[in-house]
Design a protein around this motif. Structure first.
Motif, mmCIF file in Angstrom:
data_model
loop_
_atom_site.group_PDB
_atom_site.id
_atom_site.type_symbol
_atom_site.label_atom_id
_atom_site.label_comp_id
_atom_site.label_asym_id
_atom_site.label_seq_id
_atom_site.Cartn_x
_atom_site.Cartn_y
_atom_site.Cartn_z
ATOM 1 N N UNK A 1 0.827 -1.215 0.000
ATOM 2 C CA UNK A 1 0.000 0.000 0.000
ATOM 3 C C UNK A 1 0.858 1.261 0.000
ATOM 4 N N UNK A 2 2.024 1.203 0.680
ATOM 5 C CA UNK A 2 2.949 2.338 0.665
ATOM 6 C C UNK A 2 3.567 2.503 -0.721
ATOM 7 N N UNK A 3 3.998 1.391 -1.292
ATOM 8 C CA UNK A 3 4.665 1.469 -2.607
ATOM 9 C C UNK A 3 3.684 1.874 -3.699
ATOM 10 N N UNK A 4 2.392 1.555 -3.497
ATOM 11 C CA UNK A 4 1.370 1.944 -4.481
ATOM 12 C C UNK A 4 0.961 3.413 -4.283
ATOM 13 N N UNK A 5 1.478 4.049 -3.234
ATOM 14 C CA UNK A 5 1.155 5.460 -2.980
ATOM 15 C C UNK A 5 -0.211 5.655 -2.340
ATOM 16 N N UNK A 6 -0.816 4.566 -1.897
ATOM 17 C CA UNK A 6 -2.132 4.653 -1.252
ATOM 18 C C UNK A 6 -1.952 5.178 0.178
#
Ligand code: ACO
Length: 336
Positions: free
Chosen positions: A306-311
């Motif tokens: 979720x962090x890497x997806x920018x969410x």
């Protein structure tokens, strides 16, 4: 533990998922089940399976390397390694020492902890106490499971649920870090166990109660045995309870939380717990459809994705909650 002044914060996250996908269609060929049953009862469409030769500490080290990179730290900077797992490389020594070796870390203490699906939250809580006391600075917390090796692939009531993977975070001192006028870091952790429900989920053989032998192998006592309904009922209640307690510690309401990052055991459990908290599902992070239940790895994998997806972004507050064998459960709130 309530912590209005955060002592620690997440400096970096990482995860590893083995590339091999096992779909519900694949399972239809192995046991009497159907894609429709699995999706309706659990929300799972597929899970990852580690290939032969890959062991728990390999996956843990891969996730840890990625978390160290994100934290811009070297393995030598680690003061403590905690590995949450119920599928260690072997009963002795700890998987954490193999992770230490594979990372090239120094002679920092390295140990495993067994709290099944709650292992990551237990690990966070312990790491936070070491950092708060000033005894340690940089702590690696890994949740890793190779459940495909302890699942009975002839038991349709369990084999459809689990998958393999690893997630990791590096926790370091919060040092008063602020964003938009609010402190960043671990705001609260709550952890609990209730041994009265130990019989509901266990690998009963291979330990001191029934040492490994022909009886264990014949009766598959070295594989996962679960009374799913027993766990289901208590999961909704206790996930709500731990989440509410963590919220109360911080004085926050569920509306003030940006994301819920729950253990991915069953979409219906997550749905019920979110409803009870009064949180809409669009605030709930999910990957159960793609990875199934990866036990202690579940939350750190989802958080990293979720962090890497920018969410999930810096400054967001994330409520984590998990329950598993023991039974052990917990909740934690972090401002990223
Ligand atoms: N395919 C088809 N039918 C199935 C399957 C399957 N894979 N598995 C069970 N069934 C059947 C059962 O035999 C039963 O049939 P019957 O009515 O003829 O007896 C029927 O489906 C219903 O079974 P239930 O067990 O009542 O199904 P339920 O809706 O409870 O779903 C599940 C089962 C998914 C296991 C659920 O109970 C659950 O998710 N429990 C919690 C699991 C959990 O959170 N574990 C903790 C974390 S894991 C850890 O700590 C390592």
């Amino acid at each position: 533990m309530p912590s209005l002044e955060p002592a620690s914060r997440i400096l970096g996250t990482g995860h590893y998922l083995p590339p091999t996908v096992r779909t519900n269609a694949d399972l239809e060929k192995m046991v009497e089940t159907s894609d429709a049953w699995i999706v309706e009862r659990t929300g799972i469409h597929e899970r990852r399976i580690a290939p032969e030769g890959v062991v728990t500490s390999d996956m843990a080290a891969a996730a840890a390397k990625s978390a160290l990179e994100a934290a811009e730290l070297e393995a030598k900077d680690l003061d403590l390694i905690i590995v949450g797992t119920v599928t260690p490389d072997m009963p002795m020594p700890a998987t954490a020492v193999f992770v230490q070796q594979k990372l090239g870390a120094g002679h920092c203490p390295a140990f495993d902890l067994s709290a099944a699906c709650a292992g990551f939250i237990f690990g966070l809580s312990i790491a936070d106490q070491f950092i708060r006391s000033g005894a340690m600075k940089n702590v690696l917390v890994v949740g890793v499971e190779l459940l495909s090796r302890v699942v009975n692939w002839e038991d349709r009531t369990t084999c459809v649920l689990f998958g393999d993977g690893a997630g990791a975070v590096v926790l370091g001192p919060a040092d008063g870090a602020m964003l938009d006028g609010k402190p960043r870091g671990l705001l609260s952790t709550r952890i609990h166990s209730d041994g009265a429900l130990a019989q509901s989920l266990m690998i009963p053989g291979g330990g001191s109660v029934t040492p490994m032998g022909p009886e264990v192998l014949e009766q598959k006592l070295h594989k996962v045995h679960m009374k799913g309904q027993d766990i289901f009922k208590v999961a909704v209640k206790n996930l709500y309870g731990a989440s509410k307690a963590a919220l109360d510690d911080t004085g926050m309401t569920p509306e003030e939380i940006d994301w819920i990052c729950p253990h991915q055991a069953n979409l219906r459990i997550i749905d019920f717990a979110a409803t009870r908290l009064g949180v809409k599902m669009d605030k709930v992070l999910l990957n159960i459809d793609k990875v199934g239940n990866t036990s202690s790895a579940s939350i750190p994998i989802l958080l990293d994705q979720s962090l890497r997806a920018g969410k999930v972004r810096p400054g967001h507050t994330v409520l984590m909650c998990a329950l598993g064998a023991g039974i052990s459960w917990g909740g934690a709130i972090v401002r990223m």
